[in-house]
Design an enzyme around this catalytic site. Sequence first.
Site, PDB file in Angstrom:
ATOM      1  N   GLU A  23       0.821  -1.219   0.000  1.00 47.73           N
ATOM      2  CA  GLU A  23       0.000   0.000   0.000  1.00 47.73           C
ATOM      3  C   GLU A  23       0.852   1.265   0.000  1.00 47.73           C
ATOM      4  O   GLU A  23       0.374   2.338   0.378  1.00 47.73           O
ATOM      5  CB  GLU A  23      -0.949   0.009   1.210  1.00 47.73           C
ATOM      6  CG  GLU A  23      -1.979  -1.089   1.227  1.00 47.73           C
ATOM      7  CD  GLU A  23      -3.030  -0.972   0.124  1.00 47.73           C
ATOM      8  OE1 GLU A  23      -2.851  -0.141  -0.792  1.00 47.73           O
ATOM      9  OE2 GLU A  23      -4.002  -1.716   0.188  1.00 47.73           O
ATOM     10  N   HIS A  40      -2.589   2.945   8.384  1.00 48.66           N
ATOM     11  CA  HIS A  40      -3.671   2.269   7.657  1.00 48.66           C
ATOM     12  C   HIS A  40      -3.994   0.971   8.384  1.00 48.66           C
ATOM     13  O   HIS A  40      -3.087   0.187   8.675  1.00 48.66           O
ATOM     14  CB  HIS A  40      -3.228   1.982   6.212  1.00 48.66           C
ATOM     15  CG  HIS A  40      -4.094   0.987   5.516  1.00 48.66           C
ATOM     16  ND1 HIS A  40      -5.468   1.126   5.452  1.00 48.66           N
ATOM     17  CD2 HIS A  40      -3.801  -0.162   4.861  1.00 48.66           C
ATOM     18  CE1 HIS A  40      -5.968   0.101   4.790  1.00 48.66           C
ATOM     19  NE2 HIS A  40      -4.982  -0.701   4.427  1.00 48.66           N
ATOM     20  N   HIS A  79      -7.140  -2.335   9.197  1.00 47.42           N
ATOM     21  CA  HIS A  79      -8.382  -3.038   8.842  1.00 47.42           C
ATOM     22  C   HIS A  79      -9.140  -3.281  10.148  1.00 47.42           C
ATOM     23  O   HIS A  79      -9.498  -4.411  10.464  1.00 47.42           O
ATOM     24  CB  HIS A  79      -8.075  -4.385   8.172  1.00 47.42           C
ATOM     25  CG  HIS A  79      -7.361  -4.268   6.870  1.00 47.42           C
ATOM     26  ND1 HIS A  79      -7.029  -5.363   6.106  1.00 47.42           N
ATOM     27  CD2 HIS A  79      -6.910  -3.193   6.179  1.00 47.42           C
ATOM     28  CE1 HIS A  79      -6.392  -4.967   5.001  1.00 47.42           C
ATOM     29  NE2 HIS A  79      -6.309  -3.649   5.032  1.00 47.42           N
ATOM     30  N   TYR A  95     -20.118  14.460  18.287  1.00 49.05           N
ATOM     31  CA  TYR A  95     -19.245  15.611  17.992  1.00 49.05           C
ATOM     32  C   TYR A  95     -17.793  15.214  17.732  1.00 49.05           C
ATOM     33  O   TYR A  95     -17.050  15.922  17.041  1.00 49.05           O
ATOM     34  CB  TYR A  95     -19.326  16.657  19.106  1.00 49.05           C
ATOM     35  CG  TYR A  95     -18.621  16.289  20.384  1.00 49.05           C
ATOM     36  CD1 TYR A  95     -19.273  15.616  21.405  1.00 49.05           C
ATOM     37  CD2 TYR A  95     -17.283  16.610  20.564  1.00 49.05           C
ATOM     38  CE1 TYR A  95     -18.623  15.268  22.569  1.00 49.05           C
ATOM     39  CE2 TYR A  95     -16.615  16.265  21.726  1.00 49.05           C
ATOM     40  CZ  TYR A  95     -17.290  15.603  22.727  1.00 49.05           C
ATOM     41  OH  TYR A  95     -16.625  15.253  23.870  1.00 49.05           O
ATOM     42  N   HIS A 142     -12.552  -2.332   2.482  1.00 52.83           N
ATOM     43  CA  HIS A 142     -11.125  -2.481   2.754  1.00 52.83           C
ATOM     44  C   HIS A 142     -10.777  -2.138   4.219  1.00 52.83           C
ATOM     45  O   HIS A 142     -10.364  -3.015   4.963  1.00 52.83           O
ATOM     46  CB  HIS A 142     -10.359  -1.575   1.778  1.00 52.83           C
ATOM     47  CG  HIS A 142      -8.876  -1.724   1.833  1.00 52.83           C
ATOM     48  ND1 HIS A 142      -8.054  -1.461   0.761  1.00 52.83           N
ATOM     49  CD2 HIS A 142      -8.042  -2.093   2.837  1.00 52.83           C
ATOM     50  CE1 HIS A 142      -6.811  -1.677   1.093  1.00 52.83           C
ATOM     51  NE2 HIS A 142      -6.780  -2.061   2.356  1.00 52.83           N
ATOM     52  N   TYR A 169      -8.443  23.669  21.143  1.00 56.20           N
ATOM     53  CA  TYR A 169      -8.373  22.674  22.221  1.00 56.20           C
ATOM     54  C   TYR A 169      -6.941  22.469  22.730  1.00 56.20           C
ATOM     55  O   TYR A 169      -6.027  22.240  21.945  1.00 56.20           O
ATOM     56  CB  TYR A 169      -8.927  21.344  21.704  1.00 56.20           C
ATOM     57  CG  TYR A 169      -9.071  20.275  22.745  1.00 56.20           C
ATOM     58  CD1 TYR A 169     -10.040  20.358  23.725  1.00 56.20           C
ATOM     59  CD2 TYR A 169      -8.223  19.173  22.752  1.00 56.20           C
ATOM     60  CE1 TYR A 169     -10.183  19.380  24.685  1.00 56.20           C
ATOM     61  CE2 TYR A 169      -8.351  18.175  23.703  1.00 56.20           C
ATOM     62  CZ  TYR A 169      -9.331  18.286  24.663  1.00 56.20           C
ATOM     63  OH  TYR A 169      -9.461  17.314  25.609  1.00 56.20           O
TER      64      TYR A 169
END
Length: 258
Positions: free
Chosen positions: A76, A95, A97, A116, A158, A211
């Site tokens: 990837e 990334h 799964h 939120y 995916h 924040y």
Amino acid sequence: MSRPTHIALRRGIVTLCRNMRALGLNHGMAGNVSARVAGGFLITPSARAYESMQPEDIVLMDNSGRYEGSLLPSSEWRMHAAILRARKDAEAVVHVHSPYATALSCLRLPIPSFHYMVAKAGGTNIRCSAYAPFGSDELARTMLVALKGRRACLLANHGMICFGPDLDHALLLATEVEALAMQYWLARCAGRPVLLSAADMQLVLARFSAYGKAPQELPEGFVNPLAPPQRRAAPASKRDATRRRRAPVNARPRPKRR
Ligand SMILES: [Zn+2]
């Protein structure tokens, strides 16, 4: 392999991969991680178990898509390269799964403004990209469309991808998106979640932009909707503080009579 460069960052990637596994974000050899370096990026190798992965196994790639060493980069790598090229605010990419984000991606459902915390990904929803085969240029392209103005998106059938200003923040966002996916799933199982309005979400986005920042860290003229409480002066001395904490003598419990 000659002595690897960026050893601290390599160790950070290996630690993150093991933490992803411990947090239940990935199973088996799924998922991959990258971090920007001068002239390119470091990325996890292809088909390597996280448990046995070592810092020297992390693959160095340049901005032209060429890699160094004997191990192949993650299949990837195109998604990672696309994010690091297109998004200057990205220093690290994760990334995964993860179960709930992946389940929603298989239904091609974006995560709307049901909570939120969706704003943590940078906007009023977390989109799901159009489907494209794993490892393809097409997937990198559809992912960038879904990431427009966002730091996270679902990838159809995916999983999920996100990025941050460093490895820790990228992992934190991955855990937050997975938690949101689970909460949205549960809310949908119980009924039809009530969505926050665009105005509600704009207020949240404004609050998130301030924040955790001290007043001097905010841009000049910024009206902080989440103004922190007033700071009190520290006690004059440690002794004073100890005296103040000590309960008065007459407040001590009396001994019981026999
Ligand atoms: Zn994947």
